[in-house]
Design a protein around this motif. Structure first.
Motif, short mmCIF file in Angstrom:
data_model
loop_
_atom_site.label_atom_id
_atom_site.label_comp_id
_atom_site.label_asym_id
_atom_site.label_seq_id
_atom_site.Cartn_x
_atom_site.Cartn_y
_atom_site.Cartn_z
N TRP A 214 0.91 -0.58 0.32
CA TRP A 214 0.15 -0.48 0.01
C TRP A 214 0.79 1.27 0.01
CZ3 TRP A 214 -4.27 -0.07 -2.16
CH2 TRP A 214 -5.38 -1.49 -1.44
N LEU A 259 -6.08 -0.99 -7.99
CA LEU A 259 -5.83 -1.27 -6.58
C LEU A 259 -4.99 0.08 -7.11
CD1 LEU A 259 -5.37 -4.53 -5.70
CD2 LEU A 259 -6.73 -3.25 -4.16
N MET A 386 -6.70 -6.70 -0.63
CA MET A 386 -6.52 -6.02 -0.84
C MET A 386 -7.45 -5.32 -1.33
SD MET A 386 -1.90 -5.95 -1.54
CE MET A 386 -2.20 -3.90 -1.73
N ILE A 387 -7.77 -6.21 -2.64
CA ILE A 387 -9.17 -6.17 -2.71
C ILE A 387 -10.56 -5.84 -2.23
CG2 ILE A 387 -10.81 -7.55 -5.01
CD1 ILE A 387 -8.09 -8.95 -6.01
N ALA A 390 -10.25 -2.75 -0.35
CA ALA A 390 -10.45 -1.07 -1.53
C ALA A 390 -11.84 -0.77 -2.48
CB ALA A 390 -9.36 -1.59 -2.65
#
Lengths: 585, 170
Positions: A214, A259, A386-387, A390
């Motif tokens: 990130w 992302l 992470m997906i 987000a």
């Protein structure tokens, strides 16, 4: 055959069957924590207890073989009480951190507690305070969450034959570890991560680098390049709620762009490149009388295993880097030049089905671009997190390809993700290299499927090439011992550390179910089947990189960027030098 | 036999001569018992008898020689209180904390050893002369609180006597 009665229903099973397995035939799933299909039962947790008529005490169904005429009861008030109490005792010793625990809904302890209807913990809760072992670059062990079921020990010794961990101490100081206050990072652990798949709780997890990635994405100075391994595209969907085995290559590329990754490439490109280099290396060895059999080198778990247990076979292992590392070296050289970006600004991220790839990326020799070739390695589970974080609705995403420069791939590359795939891809191209002609029947069926060892003979230009494929390190040992004894009949051997190959890698969605792993593999074969380009040497981006940059396979640039060397890791080799010093003094 | 005995850093076996002796002794122990039932336990027992403890490089040799993984060997070792991987003192002090001794003041003996000799259970004095183990019963509860130094057992020990007792050991 033995006939017995389970909960009033008669069942006939083979002698030696456990009560636990016999019960499945009358549609009864006896609750358990330490039992896992595929592992030798251990009888540690005691949750699977049953009553046998005429016996004074209850018995553990996972280790108790059936007997003729036995009358078993699996669901009585006594058993319900005992199971509930056992789980309460386990919970009283377990940190109540479920809200922030990364296992979330996949926690088997939480599941068991709710299945058994545990509503209250009648004991004082006193979670242990052991030190967390984060010495490994791949795997973190948290003994405080460990329920001492021993599954990780059994997969490490029984399936992988690595034996890196065992029970240490006893009583209330009992933990699982390598022993002698050593961390996993100082042990002979090969980082395969199969222990993560069998752990019922979050006592074993990957070492996450989500925050670092990130940070790189949010840093405007940095150009973040990402690559994704073949096996990720058949598991990422599953981790994000789609049915197991769904192919999500296109959605994955779209999600990565969303992302914030600056350039989305694909490891499959580097898999094709590996085939060209490795295929030429094999042909060279055969023609010039080099060391045979040659063994594949794509799998970093296997490489560490070889360096620990078979360092004498180093000459047999292909010098080719894995696709991840080939890609990493090219991202900061070839791509940096083509896109006119200073390589010091490039952050190279890979998405892998694998925990050992984290170790591989950190190996000291893996900086042939002049920088760290691969900066961060995310597992399939991490990229899924992470997906989700987000807020991307993955299932609705449109399909987009990766950037072609280092992202176009053939069907041969995509099957790298399952056991036998590298072999099949190599044969397709080796045939062309040797005979100058294209192989007609390119589906090499004998090397497909989930049997532990697969062998085949392929005729290439009059030469009968003998090949073997093994997955799961325990399955590799007999083949390696054969080489050691000088009796190996093979020319070329593929070894993957994880059962099923990368589709069953330590970074994939949690689970030890071979049927699901096989399903993921099937999807890779169907992606290959429907590809227009199915051979690595026909990939236009591969032709381009040799024309524009690398010049020729096994050439000077290849040697520098795409090939590597290995270091014995076993004690004997490590200490030989020290002894030599001692003697010379 | 692997070479790690000679290469490793082993407390109590620092010189090359000591290491060679240890190397030969270890070879003798392992060769004499490698096929015995329960070989790892027997070999570790004899090795501890010789070394006073089980140094890690020595364990690595035993693991390699018996073809048993280090983690499994250490698992056996750590199960038994008898085995130790830290050097013991010339004299091993045992203080009983079983029920009878505890009630009669066993803890006070431990406190006093900690205060006056900076010695905690599992520890060793800086000069390597004494190490301390806390035990659960020495089998003579009528004499509690009990403390043993080597093979000598001291009965009804009061904290004030400890200094005198220990000065008797050279």
């Amino acid at each position: 055959m033995v006939t017995l009665t389970i909960d009033g229903e008669q069942v006939t099973v083979a002698e030696g069957t456990t009560i636990m397995d016999a019960a499945k035939q009358v549609s009864i799933r006896i609750p358990s924590l330490c039992y896992l299909q595929g592992l030798i039962p251990h009888g540690a947790c005691g949750v699977c207890v049953v009553e046998v008529e005429g016996e004074r005490t209850i018995t553990r169904s996972c280790v108790r073989p059936v007997q003729q005429g036995m009358k078993v009861h699996t669901n009585t008030p006594t058993l319900r009480n005992i199971r509930e109490m056992l789980v309460e005792l386990l919970l009283s010793n377990h940190p109540a951190e479920c809200f922030v625990c990364e296992r979330g809904e996949t926690c088997e302890l939480k599941d068991l507690a709710s299945t058994l209807g545990v509503k209250d913990i009648r004991f004082d809760t006193k979670p242990p305070k052991f030190e967390v072992d984060d010495s490994s670059v791949s795997i973190v062990r948290n003994p405080n969450k460990c329920v001492l079921c021993g599954r990780c020990i059994r997969v490490c010794s029984g399936i992988q034959t690595v034996e890196a961990i065992d029970f240490v101490n006893r009583g209330d100081t009992l933990i699982v570890g390598p022993g002698a206050d050593k961390g996993l990072g100082e042990s002979n652990c090969v980082n395969c991560g199969q222990c993560i798949h069998v752990c019922p709780v979050a006592a074993i997890t990957e070492k996450s680098c989500i925050n670092e990635v990130w940070d790189a994405i949010d840093n405007a100075e940095k150009h973040v390049v990402v690559q994704e391994a073949p096996a990720v595209r058949v598991a990422l969907g599953e981790e994000l709620g789609l049915p197991p085995g769904t192919l999500v290559a296109g959605k994955m590329h779209t999600a990565l762009r969303k992302l914030g990754f600056d350039t989305v490439f694909d490891t499959n490109f580097a898999a094709d490149l590996t085939i060209i280099e490795e295929g030429n290396e094999l042909v060279k060895r055969v023609k010039e009388g080099g060391t045979l059999p040659m063994i594949t080198s794509c799998c970093p778990g296997w490489i560490k295993f070889m360096e620990e247990f078979y360092p004498d076979l180093i000459p047999n292992v292909s010098t080719c880097k894995s696709p991840q590392q080939m890609f990493g070296a090219l991202a900061k050289t070839y791509f940096a030049g083509a896109a006119n970006i200073d390589p010091s600004r490039i952050v190279s991220v890979s998405v892998m089905p694998c925990t050992a790839k984290k170790y591989e990326a950190q190996r000291p020799e893996m900086c042939s671009s002049g920088y760290r070739d691969v900066d961060y390695v995310l597992t399939t589970r991490e990229i899924a997190r992470m997906i989700r974080e987000a807020g991307i609705n993955f299932a609705e995403l449109p399909d987009k390809p990766a950037e072609s420069l280092m992202g176009a791939y053939s069907g041969a590359a995509t099957i790298f993700g399952t056991t036998g795939g590298v072999m099949e891809a190599a044969i397709r191209s080796a045939y062309k290299i040797i005979t100058g002609e294209e192989l007609e029947k390119i589906d090499i069926m004998p090397v497909r499927g989930m049997s532990g060892v697969k062998i085949a003979t392929v005729e290439i230009g009059g030469l009968k090439v003998k090949v073997a494929v093994a997955h799961g390190l325990g399955n590799a040992r007999p083949i390696l011992d054969e080489i050691r004894a000088g009796k190996s009949p093979y020319h070329f051997i593929e070894i993957m550390a994880c059962p099923g190959g990368c589709v069953g890698g330590g970074g994939q969605p949690i689970g030890f179910d071979m049927a699901i792993r096989s399903l993921r593999g099937e999807t890779l074969y169907s992606e290959d089947k429907f590809s227009t380009v199915r051979k690595s040497h026909e990939n236009p981006s591969i032709k381009k990189i040799y024309e524009d940059y690398l010049a020729e396979p096994l050439g000077e640039k290849s040697h520098h960027l795409l090939h590597t060397k290995y270091t014995p890791q076993d004690n004997v080799s490590k200490l030989k030098n020290i002894l030599a010093n001692l003697k010379s003094r | 036999m692997t070479t790690s005995v000679l290469a490793g850093d082993i407390k109590g076996f620092e010189s090359k001569d000591q290491k060679l002796k240890l190397y030969n002794k270890l070879q003798e122990i392992i060769d004499g018992h490698r096929n015995a039932v329960g070989a790892p336990i027997r070999i570790m027992q004899l090795t501890q008898e010789y070394c006073g403890y089980l140094p890690l490089p020595v364990l690595e040799v035993i693991s390699k020689e018996l073809d048993i993984s280090f983690s499994q060997l250490y698992s056996i070792l750590s199960f038994y209180h008898f085995f130790t991987t830290v050097p013991k003192g010339k004299y091993v002090i045992q203080v009983c904390k079983g029920t009878a001794c505890y009630v009669k003041g066993g803890q006070k003996i431990l406190d006093s050893l900690h205060k006056e000799f900076n010695l905690a259970p599992g520890g060793i004095t800086a000069d390597g002369k004494f190490s301390l183990d806390m035990v659960r019963c020495l089998g003579c509860c009528g004499l509690s609180p009990v403390m043993a130094v080597g093979d000598d057992v001291y009965r009804k020990v009061k904290p004030g006597q400890i200094k005198d007792i220990l000065t008797g050991y050279k």
